[in-house]
Design a protein around this motif. Structure first.
Motif, PDB file in Angstrom:
ATOM      1  N   ARG A 293       0.828  -1.207   0.000  1.00  0.00           N
ATOM      2  CA  ARG A 293       0.000   0.000   0.000  1.00  0.00           C
ATOM      3  C   ARG A 293       0.866   1.262   0.000  1.00  0.00           C
ATOM      4  O   ARG A 293       0.576   2.234  -0.718  1.00  0.00           O
ATOM      5  N   LEU A 294       1.941   1.267   0.776  1.00  0.00           N
ATOM      6  CA  LEU A 294       2.817   2.425   0.843  1.00  0.00           C
ATOM      7  C   LEU A 294       3.487   2.700  -0.509  1.00  0.00           C
ATOM      8  O   LEU A 294       3.662   3.857  -0.903  1.00  0.00           O
ATOM      9  N   VAL A 295       3.861   1.637  -1.209  1.00  0.00           N
ATOM     10  CA  VAL A 295       4.637   1.795  -2.444  1.00  0.00           C
ATOM     11  C   VAL A 295       3.748   1.933  -3.676  1.00  0.00           C
ATOM     12  O   VAL A 295       4.008   2.762  -4.550  1.00  0.00           O
ATOM     13  N   TYR A 296       2.687   1.138  -3.748  1.00  0.00           N
ATOM     14  CA  TYR A 296       1.869   1.093  -4.963  1.00  0.00           C
ATOM     15  C   TYR A 296       0.492   1.733  -4.788  1.00  0.00           C
ATOM     16  O   TYR A 296      -0.257   1.863  -5.770  1.00  0.00           O
ATOM     17  N   ARG A 321       6.172   3.919  -6.106  1.00  0.00           N
ATOM     18  CA  ARG A 321       6.606   5.235  -5.641  1.00  0.00           C
ATOM     19  C   ARG A 321       7.412   5.015  -4.366  1.00  0.00           C
ATOM     20  O   ARG A 321       6.871   4.870  -3.287  1.00  0.00           O
ATOM     21  N   GLY A 322       8.731   4.970  -4.518  1.00  0.00           N
ATOM     22  CA  GLY A 322       9.597   4.727  -3.381  1.00  0.00           C
ATOM     23  C   GLY A 322       9.666   3.257  -3.023  1.00  0.00           C
ATOM     24  O   GLY A 322       9.386   2.367  -3.846  1.00  0.00           O
ATOM     25  N   ALA A 323      10.029   2.990  -1.775  1.00  0.00           N
ATOM     26  CA  ALA A 323      10.185   1.622  -1.286  1.00  0.00           C
ATOM     27  C   ALA A 323       9.840   1.592   0.191  1.00  0.00           C
ATOM     28  O   ALA A 323       9.975   2.592   0.905  1.00  0.00           O
ATOM     29  N   ALA A 324       9.395   0.431   0.659  1.00  0.00           N
ATOM     30  CA  ALA A 324       9.044   0.264   2.073  1.00  0.00           C
ATOM     31  C   ALA A 324       9.631  -1.045   2.575  1.00  0.00           C
ATOM     32  O   ALA A 324       9.670  -2.051   1.850  1.00  0.00           O
ATOM     33  N   ALA A 325      10.084  -1.032   3.823  1.00  0.00           N
ATOM     34  CA  ALA A 325      10.720  -2.213   4.405  1.00  0.00           C
ATOM     35  C   ALA A 325      10.238  -2.415   5.835  1.00  0.00           C
ATOM     36  O   ALA A 325       9.862  -1.464   6.526  1.00  0.00           O
ATOM     37  N   ILE A 326      10.274  -3.665   6.243  1.00  0.00           N
ATOM     38  CA  ILE A 326       9.936  -4.018   7.622  1.00  0.00           C
ATOM     39  C   ILE A 326      11.053  -4.888   8.179  1.00  0.00           C
ATOM     40  O   ILE A 326      11.602  -5.740   7.472  1.00  0.00           O
ATOM     41  N   ARG A 327      11.439  -4.631   9.411  1.00  0.00           N
ATOM     42  CA  ARG A 327      12.445  -5.421  10.110  1.00  0.00           C
ATOM     43  C   ARG A 327      11.820  -5.902  11.404  1.00  0.00           C
ATOM     44  O   ARG A 327      11.314  -5.111  12.202  1.00  0.00           O
ATOM     45  N   ALA A 382      13.109   6.498  -0.532  1.00  0.00           N
ATOM     46  CA  ALA A 382      13.051   6.708  -1.973  1.00  0.00           C
ATOM     47  C   ALA A 382      13.412   5.464  -2.763  1.00  0.00           C
ATOM     48  O   ALA A 382      12.999   5.306  -3.913  1.00  0.00           O
ATOM     49  N   ASP A 383      14.188   4.552  -2.170  1.00  0.00           N
ATOM     50  CA  ASP A 383      14.626   3.364  -2.905  1.00  0.00           C
ATOM     51  C   ASP A 383      14.749   2.184  -1.950  1.00  0.00           C
ATOM     52  O   ASP A 383      14.753   2.341  -0.718  1.00  0.00           O
TER      53      ASP A 383
END
Length: 432
Positions: A293-296, A321-327, A382-383
């Motif tokens: 959802r955050l990216v697309y 639009r950009g990139a999202a990550a979870i740790r 952003a990436d």
């Protein structure tokens, strides 16, 4: 059955049934104006769900004869237009109920195929879709011969998710220990496959009337183990890799007969090309829906419900639009004595959400499956590389201190399933 009136649907609203799922998922259905009938296990009841339901049935949806009789009676009294579930434990039951009521959606055949790992592997191998050597319920010597032939293997339950009961066997010398662990763990029905080596991905897709669309490819980090420690959207893959992975997943979904809704397919990029690990007729867990959802700008949970309103609920064009990550947060096994650094992580660059799921006095177990993780940090950038770095750095600011416990008796498969009130095969004792 509890009739509710705090959130009245619009006049003439479609009546849908939602099987399982947390309050937030049910809220999304109600927000679209549906008349929501919700079926939930009593053990999983959350009072917050009440405001979003027209009717609420607290019944074990994995009790197939009981839930079938209840849902059939509801449908006869006031027809249900669609039936949805977004939880793994209810997928096969949802397919059965969809067939029973004659509703559009994924059939019992499809949902069982995507829940039964040996059945799915047999289908793929039979059609030559990324073949992977496998055995179901081998004896000790058969297991040794398999590992000797293929060099390494993975042993796992025939059903389930969240890395539950999965163990890698890296060499023939580890076979006897793996067999002893399997017996101690209570894994009576299991399968063994050649260990796939390469980068791990998952593919988030959405189908409408049998037409499949690849929405996102998710990169994964397991730290060399079996439990996923991090995800990133979009995954760092080349155009050729993206195309080959998309072709593989589309072939799988066609073979399984997936008609509608999201699918979450785990893939490994091996030296021989991409290979499927497993697939599920639902959106990905581990907050992957939030990353997508955050990216697309696509909420796959909401899009699933929109199938009751329109043929294709996805936008025509949705570039990243950009990139999202979870740790994910992990800690040493033991009693939690302190948690620190949460506010520091929340204020870190790019952080979208921090959720620490343990507190002082809780018990942290060894990392046996996804349920043993202690929370997560989510970041947006952003990436892909930057999003991964920001999530990792923010997670490192959080310290969960534990002290070892004297009683370290290992839990069995039955123990872990009892904790979440689930069975792997709801059809094991019924002919429904």
């Amino acid at each position: 059955m509890i009739p509710l009136s705090s959130q009245a649907p619009a006049p003439g609203a479609a009546r849908i049934l939602v099987l399982g799922g947390k309050a937030g998922i049910v809220r999304k259905a109600a927000a679209l104006g549906f008349e929501v009938v919700h079926v939930q296990k009593p053990s999983a009841f959350d009072p917050d769900v009440v405001a979003h339901c027209a009717q609420l049935l607290l019944v074990d949806y994995q009790d197939v004869p009981t839930v079938t009789a209840l849902v059939r009676a509801l449908h006869e009294q006031q027809p249900i237009s669609r039936l949805f579930t977004q939880t793994e434990a209810a997928q096969a039951v949802a397919g059965h109920l969809t067939d029973t009521l004659g509703l559009p959606g994924n059939s019992a055949r499809t949902t069982r195929l995507l829940h039964d790992k040996p059945a799915l592997r047999a289908l793929l191998n039979g059609k030559g879709i990324g073949p992977v050597p496998t055995l179901t319920d081998p004896g000790r010597e058969e297991l040794r011969d398999f590992v000797a032939t293929h060099g390494a293997a993975v042993l796992k339950p025939t059903m389930g998710s969240g890395s539950l009961g999965v163990r890698k066997i890296h060499s023939l010398g580890e076979t006897d220990a793996a067999w002893a662990w399997r017996e101690e763990f209570g894994l009576d029905t299991f399968m063994v496959e050649q260990l796939l080596v390469g980068r791990e991905l998952s593919v988030e897709s959405f189908s409408s009337q049998g037409r499949h669309r690849i929405v996102a490819i998710t990169g994964k980090d397991t730290g060399g183990g079996v439990v996923e420690l991090a995800h990133v959207v979009p995954a760092p893959v080349s155009d050729d890799e993206r195309e080959s992975v998309g072709d593989l997943v589309t072939a799988l979904l066609d073979a399984a007969g997936l008609a509608d809704g999201p699918a979450h397919t785990e893939v490994i990029l091996t030296a021989d090309g991409p290979r499927v690990v497993e697939s599920h007729s639902r959106r990905g867990g581990d907050r992957i829906n939030d990353l997508v959802r955050l990216v697309y700008g696509i909420d796959l949970e909401e899009a699933t419900y929109r199938l009751a309103l329109e043929t294709d609920p996805l936008p025509a064009d949705c570039p990243a639009r950009g990139a999202a990550a979870i740790r994910f947060l992990v800690a040493g096994p033991g009693l939690v004595t302190a948690v620190s650094g949460v506010e520091d992580a929340e204020s870190a660059e790019g952080v979208v959400q921090v959720d620490v799921q343990v507190s002082v006095g809780d018990t942290v177990h060894e990392l046996r499956w996804s349920e043993d993780r202690c929370g997560y940090v989510m970041a947006y950038a952003a990436d892909t590389g930057t999003a991964e770095r920001l999530a990792r750095e923010a997670a490192a600011r959080i310290t969960i201190t534990t002290t070892p416990l004297a009683d370290t008796s290992p839990a069995t498969l039955g123990d872990l399933l009892d904790e979440v009130d689930e069975v792997l095969n709801p059809f094991a004792t019924t002919t429904q």
